[in-house]
Design a protein around this motif. Sequence first.
Motif, PDB file in Angstrom:
ATOM      1  N   PRO A 255      38.529  19.162  46.077  1.00 48.43           N
ATOM      2  CA  PRO A 255      39.669  19.363  45.178  1.00 48.43           C
ATOM      3  C   PRO A 255      39.301  19.331  43.692  1.00 48.43           C
ATOM      4  O   PRO A 255      39.947  20.010  42.892  1.00 48.43           O
ATOM      5  N   LEU A 256      38.291  18.549  43.292  1.00 50.06           N
ATOM      6  CA  LEU A 256      38.059  18.321  41.863  1.00 50.06           C
ATOM      7  C   LEU A 256      36.775  18.953  41.332  1.00 50.06           C
ATOM      8  O   LEU A 256      36.559  18.976  40.122  1.00 50.06           O
TER       9      LEU A 256
ATOM     10  N   VAL B 121      33.995  23.133  33.236  1.00 54.09           N
ATOM     11  CA  VAL B 121      34.908  21.995  33.087  1.00 54.09           C
ATOM     12  C   VAL B 121      34.521  21.288  31.812  1.00 54.09           C
ATOM     13  O   VAL B 121      33.342  20.980  31.615  1.00 54.09           O
TER      14      VAL B 121
ATOM     15  N   VAL C 160      35.644  10.414  39.212  1.00 54.55           N
ATOM     16  CA  VAL C 160      36.760   9.701  39.833  1.00 54.55           C
ATOM     17  C   VAL C 160      36.260   8.736  40.906  1.00 54.55           C
ATOM     18  O   VAL C 160      36.710   7.592  40.995  1.00 54.55           O
TER      19      VAL C 160
ATOM     20  N   MET D 230      33.724  16.163  38.220  1.00 55.55           N
ATOM     21  CA  MET D 230      34.889  15.294  38.117  1.00 55.55           C
ATOM     22  C   MET D 230      35.053  14.445  39.368  1.00 55.55           C
ATOM     23  O   MET D 230      35.507  13.312  39.299  1.00 55.55           O
ATOM     24  N   GLY D 231      34.649  15.000  40.517  1.00 59.42           N
ATOM     25  CA  GLY D 231      34.699  14.222  41.759  1.00 59.42           C
ATOM     26  C   GLY D 231      33.860  12.960  41.629  1.00 59.42           C
ATOM     27  O   GLY D 231      34.260  11.882  42.065  1.00 59.42           O
TER      28      GLY D 231
ATOM     29  N   LEU E 222      35.534  13.958  46.886  1.00 61.40           N
ATOM     30  CA  LEU E 222      36.540  14.698  46.116  1.00 61.40           C
ATOM     31  C   LEU E 222      36.008  15.980  45.489  1.00 61.40           C
ATOM     32  O   LEU E 222      36.643  16.557  44.614  1.00 61.40           O
TER      33      LEU E 222
ATOM     34  N   LEU F  99      42.706  17.952  34.883  1.00 60.99           N
ATOM     35  CA  LEU F  99      42.611  16.627  35.506  1.00 60.99           C
ATOM     36  C   LEU F  99      42.882  15.566  34.459  1.00 60.99           C
ATOM     37  O   LEU F  99      42.355  15.640  33.339  1.00 60.99           O
TER      38      LEU F  99
ATOM     39  N   TYR G 116      39.666  22.735  33.377  1.00 57.93           N
ATOM     40  CA  TYR G 116      38.827  23.657  34.137  1.00 57.93           C
ATOM     41  C   TYR G 116      39.181  25.065  33.676  1.00 57.93           C
ATOM     42  O   TYR G 116      40.351  25.408  33.582  1.00 57.93           O
TER      43      TYR G 116
ATOM     44  N   ILE H  75      45.650   8.963  38.349  1.00 61.38           N
ATOM     45  CA  ILE H  75      44.904  10.216  38.417  1.00 61.38           C
ATOM     46  C   ILE H  75      45.913  11.342  38.637  1.00 61.38           C
ATOM     47  O   ILE H  75      46.795  11.221  39.486  1.00 61.38           O
TER      48      ILE H  75
ATOM     49  N   ALA I 279      40.856  24.145  41.194  1.00 59.71           N
ATOM     50  CA  ALA I 279      39.522  23.923  40.644  1.00 59.71           C
ATOM     51  C   ALA I 279      38.529  24.935  41.196  1.00 59.71           C
ATOM     52  O   ALA I 279      37.528  25.249  40.550  1.00 59.71           O
TER      53      ALA I 279
ATOM     54  N   PHE J 110      46.324  15.768  38.803  1.00 57.34           N
ATOM     55  CA  PHE J 110      45.593  17.031  38.858  1.00 57.34           C
ATOM     56  C   PHE J 110      46.568  18.174  39.086  1.00 57.34           C
ATOM     57  O   PHE J 110      47.494  18.060  39.881  1.00 57.34           O
TER      58      PHE J 110
END
Lengths: 386, 120
Positions: free
Chosen positions: A179-180, A341, A188, A184-185, A176, A367, A357, A329, A335, A331
Motif C-alpha cells: 500500500p505505501l 516520493v 511506518v 514509506m513502508g 506495508l 501519506l 507520491y 497514519i 501509491a 493515506f
Amino acid sequence: MRTVAVVGASLAGLSAARSLRKQGYDGRLVVIGDEAHRPYDRPPLSKEFLAGDLGESDLALETDGEDLRAEWLLGVRATGLDRTRRAVRLADGREIQADGLVIATGAAARRLPGSEGLAGVHVLRTLDDARALRDELARGGRLVVIGGGFVGAEVASTAHALGLEATVVEAAPTPLAAPLGQAMGSIVSALHLDHGVRLLCGVGVKGLSGERKVEAVLLEDGRSIPADIVVVGVGASPCVDWLEGSGVTLDNGVKCGADGRTSLAGVVAVGDCASWYDPRAGHHRRVEHWTGAQERPAAAVATLLAGGAVEPGVPRPPYFWSDQYGVKIQFAGHAAGADSVTVEEGAPDDRNVLAVYRRAGHPVAVLGMNQPRLFTRWRKQLAAAS
Amino acid sequence: MMIPACRLADLPRGEALRLDIDPPVSVFHTDDGEVFAIDDTCTHQDASLADGWLEGCEVECPLHASKFDLRTGAVDSPPAKLPVRTHEVVIEDGMIHVRVSTDAPNLPPCVAARLAGGPA
Ligand SMILES: Cc1cc2nc3c(=O)[nH]c(=O)nc-3n(C[C@H](O)[C@H](O)[C@H](O)COP(=O)(O)OP(=O)(O)OC[C@H]3O[C@@H](n4cnc5c(N)ncnc54)[C@H](O)[C@@H]3O)c2cc1C
Ligand code: FES
C-alpha cells in the motif's frame, strides 16, 4: 421498485439502507446479515475496543432511535442468488424475492491452514473475534503477530500498550510496501522497533507447533518463535462464494462499474466485497477501507434506483487511516503508479511526516503521520486534480 | 462570553481559525463568504475540525470523515453520532467576535475525561 434486499449488515450495508431512504425509496427494505449483531464499527476492534477503552455499545453504527423501516434478518447467511426468480436464498431455507439487490457481504479474514482447533490462535475481523482476543490478551503472555499489514500492526501496538511482549513476522522484505511503497513502508513499520516490538521481515511462516494450545510459530528459515498467543493478520478475502453461478461476474470480488453496477441489471455491490472500476487508476480495484464502504453506497443506490440511467461521478481517491503506537497514519490515493516520493514536511526520524507520491510530476497519493491538517489539504488537492 | 477572534480580512475564504479556549472553538470562513463558529473538537475522537475539509457549509472531520453542518452543528453519518455546538458570530468594524454558547459541549469521551481531570 417494490422490494430491495441488502445482503450484508455492516458498514456498507447500513450505508446503502440509509442512502435508499435518503434518496426517496419508500418500498420494502430487507437487510440480511449472518452475524447476530446490529451493524457495528470494525476499526476499533484492533484499537480502543481491544485495549478495553471502548465497550460493545460504543461500537454501534446506528444512532439512537434511528429507524430505517427495514426488516432485519440477522444471524442468517445468504447462500445463493437465483437471477431468473430474482430471489436470495437463505441458509434456513427461506427465500427473499427482491426487484433490487445490494451486495455488501464484505470480506473474511484469511486463516493459516492447519491452525484450526489450536487454542491461542486468532484472526481479527468480527466482534466475536475481538472479544476472544481481548480476553486472551488480558491474561498476558508472548504474542506473535503473523503479517505486518495494518491490522497486524495495530494489534501489536495495542498489545504492546497492554504490556505484552510482541513479535511481528512479515514475509515481505518491508511491511506495508504494497500500500505505501518501500520507502514509506519502512518508515511506518519502524514504529514497531521504536517501541521495542520485534519485527522479523523477509521470512515466511512454515506452521505452528503445539498439541492443543499453540506453543511456537515455526519459520521457513528453521527458527521457532515461542508464542502463547498468535494473531494471524494475513489479509481478507471477499465473501462472494454465495454468488457463484448466479450470473454476477466475480473477479477478486464482485466486478462493478464506476457506479457500483454489476453484470446483472438491478444488482449493485458496495464495500470490501466489491471491485469497482476506478477511472483514475484505469482498472478495477477492490478497496478495503472504511471510508469507501461508507461513501460509495450513495452512488450505487442512485444507480439502482435510476435503473442504471445515471452518469457515474468520479469517486474521491481511496482514503484510509490507521493508529499505531499513538501515531495517526493517514493515506489517500494510489501509491502503485508513483515514480517518486518526497517528504514535504516533518522528519521521518520523528515519525512525523507528510509525504507526496508523484507520477510524472503529478501528485497521485499522499501519506501523513501525525499531520492531519496538511494531509487534509493534500487530500483535497488530490481529489481536485483529476 | 464574547471573544474577539480576528479581523475578517485576515481570515481568507476557505480557511478556519482555532481559538485556544477550553474547549477550543473554531471560526470558519466559507467560500461563499459566510462566517460560522462551532466547537473545534470532533464529537467522535480527538480531532480538530479546523484541520478538516471545508466544503460549502460543511466541514469534514480530518480523521474519519463525518461531516458537520456549520449552521446547525448536525452530523451527517458515523462514526461521529452527536452534533457539535454552534456559536453566534458577530462581525463589527471588520472584526469577528464569537459569543460562546452556554450549552454543554458534546466532547468525545477521551477529551471529556481529560477536561474533567483538570488540564493535562
Ligand atoms: C480489525 C479491523 C480494523 C480496521 N481498521 C480500519 C482503519 O483503521 N481504517 C480503515 O479505513 N479501515 C479499517 N478497517 C476496514 C473497515 O472496517 C472495512 O473496510 C469495512 O468494515 C468494510 O465494510 P463492509 O460493510 O464492506 O464489510 P464488512 O464490515 O466485512 O461487513 C460485511 C458483513 O456481511 C456479512 N456477510 C458476509 N457474507 C454473508 C452472507 N453470505 N450472508 C449474509 N451476510 C454475510 C458479514 O458477516 C459482515 O457482517 C478495519 C477492519 C478490521 C477488521
Ligand atoms: S475523530 Fe472525527 S470522525 Fe472520528
